[in-house]
Design an enzyme around this catalytic site. Structure first.
Site, short mmCIF file in Angstrom:
data_model
loop_
_atom_site.label_atom_id
_atom_site.label_comp_id
_atom_site.label_asym_id
_atom_site.label_seq_id
_atom_site.Cartn_x
_atom_site.Cartn_y
_atom_site.Cartn_z
N ASP A 1 0.87 -1.18 0.00
CA ASP A 1 0.00 0.00 0.00
C ASP A 1 0.90 1.22 0.00
O ASP A 1 1.97 1.21 0.63
CB ASP A 1 -0.91 0.01 1.24
CG ASP A 1 -2.11 0.91 1.04
OD1 ASP A 1 -3.21 0.40 0.81
OD2 ASP A 1 -1.93 2.15 1.08
N CYS B 1 -20.40 0.25 -2.53
CA CYS B 1 -20.52 -0.52 -3.78
C CYS B 1 -21.81 -0.26 -4.56
O CYS B 1 -21.76 0.13 -5.73
CB CYS B 1 -20.39 -2.00 -3.48
SG CYS B 1 -18.88 -2.39 -2.60
N LYS C 1 -22.22 3.25 -6.26
CA LYS C 1 -21.19 3.44 -7.30
C LYS C 1 -21.45 2.52 -8.49
O LYS C 1 -21.38 2.93 -9.65
CB LYS C 1 -19.83 3.14 -6.65
CG LYS C 1 -18.68 2.96 -7.56
CD LYS C 1 -17.37 2.81 -6.79
CE LYS C 1 -17.18 1.45 -6.14
NZ LYS C 1 -16.90 0.35 -7.06
N ARG D 1 -19.41 5.15 4.26
CA ARG D 1 -19.54 5.64 2.89
C ARG D 1 -20.95 5.43 2.36
O ARG D 1 -21.48 4.33 2.42
CB ARG D 1 -18.51 4.94 1.98
CG ARG D 1 -17.10 5.43 2.19
CD ARG D 1 -16.11 4.65 1.36
NE ARG D 1 -15.93 3.29 1.86
CZ ARG D 1 -15.16 2.39 1.28
NH1 ARG D 1 -14.53 2.68 0.16
NH2 ARG D 1 -15.04 1.19 1.80
C1 UGA Z 1 -22.06 -5.65 -1.87
C2 UGA Z 1 -22.37 -7.06 -2.42
O1 UGA Z 1 -23.33 -7.70 -1.59
C3 UGA Z 1 -21.09 -7.91 -2.48
O2 UGA Z 1 -21.37 -9.16 -3.08
C4 UGA Z 1 -20.06 -7.17 -3.32
O3 UGA Z 1 -18.84 -7.90 -3.40
C5 UGA Z 1 -19.78 -5.82 -2.68
O4 UGA Z 1 -21.03 -5.06 -2.65
C6 UGA Z 1 -18.76 -5.10 -3.55
O5 UGA Z 1 -19.10 -4.73 -4.69
O6 UGA Z 1 -17.59 -5.02 -3.16
P1 UGA Z 1 -21.69 -4.59 0.56
O7 UGA Z 1 -21.61 -3.27 -0.12
O8 UGA Z 1 -20.67 -4.94 1.58
O9 UGA Z 1 -21.63 -5.80 -0.52
O10 UGA Z 1 -23.10 -4.65 1.28
P2 UGA Z 1 -24.45 -5.51 1.16
O11 UGA Z 1 -24.52 -6.49 2.24
O12 UGA Z 1 -24.65 -5.99 -0.21
O13 UGA Z 1 -25.54 -4.37 1.48
C7 UGA Z 1 -25.70 -3.27 0.59
C8 UGA Z 1 -26.81 -2.38 1.09
O14 UGA Z 1 -28.10 -3.01 0.97
C9 UGA Z 1 -26.68 -1.98 2.55
O15 UGA Z 1 -27.03 -0.62 2.68
C10 UGA Z 1 -27.68 -2.87 3.27
O16 UGA Z 1 -28.15 -2.35 4.47
C11 UGA Z 1 -28.78 -2.94 2.22
N1 UGA Z 1 -29.64 -4.13 2.35
C12 UGA Z 1 -29.14 -5.38 2.08
C13 UGA Z 1 -30.96 -3.98 2.73
O17 UGA Z 1 -31.44 -2.86 2.99
N2 UGA Z 1 -31.76 -5.09 2.81
C14 UGA Z 1 -31.29 -6.34 2.54
O18 UGA Z 1 -32.10 -7.31 2.63
C15 UGA Z 1 -29.95 -6.48 2.17
#
Ligand code: UGA
Length: 446
Positions: free
Chosen positions: A34, A260, A263, A328
């Site tokens: 890094d 994620c 974006k 974020r």
């Molecule tokens: C997401 C994807 O799930 C991963 O597979 C992916 O690798 C990652 O992005 C990435 O592109 O690096 P992440 O951003 O860590 O992962 O979070 P998630 O668990 O997917 O949740 C995303 C958003 O949806 C959060 O704000 C969460 O609170 C919301 N969410 C999720 C809900 O409101 N309800 C749900 O049932 C599930």
């Protein structure tokens, strides 16, 4: 177990650190680089600033095993590496497209130093065509560039990496694709998908946009439930029991956020536009998501009687979801900003955040957040919030009112403690018998 290889991981954010520690766990020799010297010296002494279940322990264990090292020099990291993983940030540029400058700069820097016959593996979420672009920058006939998108989620990153649903490798050469697949163990024992680079790159955007769409869909159904007097917990339970649908990502909430989904949905819209395709479906999802976040602001406004001026809002949760300290694009922050603009005073608690944030008063305990509050707003689904003793909380508040943007508070318990309860898609007048099912595996009464 995989044959041990020499691997460089460039970038030590969520993805880079998890990949580096995970590959070391799979018995590879890993150097993680890094450019931030302070971060590298912290990591070298076992200090990890990211809150991620099991990651600190794994990094320390792998460093102690001698298979994981940290360096500030990309060049030093790649010199003896057979595989070079790019885990670099691709933030949103002003026009919504991903900013590839870190990837381009690092590719230029390492090109002359890459070992002969090494493979550059891109893990970051990147615009379509990036593998070929990096290949052109590296410009070495003996070096191949493949795409290996990472699907780990914050909060369960280590488990997602070590036990992935699938491993996707996009490569111009099938042999190289399988060489990379073998880093994760026997490809026959994993669900490995070896394909072309463009399909692998698009698969990542398509997966995230689809998951975001599911969440938006259930949030839309929750709004409809409120309008007609149905209950989203029953609706989601019935939908999820259909194996073609499945129960994951059907939890209504304050809208999706994080580093994620916002974006990647924007990027997919740009990809569609430049390909001349109608991606208005994704545009609608992005638009609807903002509406669902704003709906929580309206619920808080209604809960305090229609005027937020000088009202105290106690808030539980700042992170974009539980299990992380990542703020974020957290829906909580947008909601709190709107509430402040409408005159409310915020007192917020999150298990992973402290200090003053964007003018928000961040306090150290759940109780402090509630002291003298006119309403309690729950924005992140931390388990400790659902276990709170609401009778004690009630005594601290000026008015007994809860807006539960995650549906994690027990409705009857809140009502017994004297609270007016408002959830998302829940009819608080009939909180109990939502699902009456005879199947042993069903959730029964919610
Ligand atoms: C997401 C994807 O799930 C991963 O597979 C992916 O690798 C990652 O992005 C990435 O592109 O690096 P992440 O951003 O860590 O992962 O979070 P998630 O668990 O997917 O949740 C995303 C958003 O949806 C959060 O704000 C969460 O609170 C919301 N969410 C999720 C809900 O409101 N309800 C749900 O049932 C599930």
């Amino acid at each position: 177990m995989a044959n041990p290889r020499h691997i460089a991981v460039l970038g030590s954010g969520y993805v880079g650190l998890t990949v580096a520690a995970g590959l070391a766990f799979m018995r590879h020799e890993v150097v993680c680089a890094d450019i931030a010297e302070s971060k590298v010296s912290e990591l070298s002494s076992g200090v990890v600033s990211i809150v991620e279940d099991g990651l600190t322990e794994l990094i320390r264990e792998m460093a102690a095993s001698g298979r994981l090292h940290f360096t500030c020099s990309n060049v030093e990291a790649v010199e003896n590496a057979e595989f070079v993983f790019l885990c670099l940030p691709t933030p949103r540029a002003r026009d919504g497209s991903p900013d590839l400058s870190a990837t381009v700069a690092v590719a230029q820097e390492i090109a002359p130093h890459l070992a002969s016959h090494s493979v550059v593996v891109n893990k970051s979420t990147v615009p379509l065509g990036t593998a070929h672009r990096v290949r052109d920058i590296v410009n070495r006939p003996d070096v191949e560039v493949v795409s290996n998108p990472e699907f780990l989620s914050e909060g369960s990153a280590v488990l997602d990496f070590l036990q992935p649903d699938r491993i996707v490798i996009g490569s111009d050469s099938r042999d190289t694709g399988y060489r990379v697949a073998e880093l994760y163990g026997d490809p026959d024992e994993h669900h490995c998908i070896v394909t072309d680079t463009l399909s692998a790159e698009l698969m990542k955007y398509a997966s995230n946009a689809y998951l975001a769409t599911r969440v938006t869909f259930i949030n839309t159904m929750a709004e409809l439930c409120e309008a007609v007097g149905a209950d989203i917990r029953a609706v989601a339970s019935g939908m999820g029991a259909d194996q073609r649908i499945g129960s994951a990502f059907l939890d209504p909430g304050p809208g999706w956020g994080g580093s994620c989904f916002p974006k990647d949905t924007e990027a997919l819209i740009r990809i569609g536009e430049s390909a001349g395709c109608d991606v208005s479906l994704v545009e609608t999802v992005v638009h609807a998501n903002a509406h669902h976040t704003e709906r929580i602001v309206e619920k808080v406004n209604d809960a305090v009687g229609g005027n937020l001026t000088h009202k105290v809002v106690g808030v539980w949760g700042l992170a974009f979801k539980a299990g992380t300290n990542d703020l974020r694009s957290s829906p909580a922050l947008s909601i709190l900003t709107s509430l402040q603009q409408r005159g409310a005073q915020i007192r917020a608690y999150d298990p992973t955040a402290d200090g003053v944030l964007l003018g928000i008063d961040v306090v150290e305990t759940m109780e402090e957040a509630c002291a003298g509050a006119d309403v309690l707003l729950v924005t992140t689904e931390w388990p400790e919030f659902s276990r709170a003793d609401l009778s004690s909380v009630a005594k601290l508040m000026a008015r007994r009112s809860i807006v539960d943007a995650r549906n994690i508070i027990n409705v009857e318990g809140a009502q017994r403690a004297g609270f007016d309860y408002v959830g998302v898609g829940i009819d608080a007048r009939s909180p109990g018998a939502v699902v009456d099912s005879r199947s042993d595996s069903s959730p029964g009464y919610l």
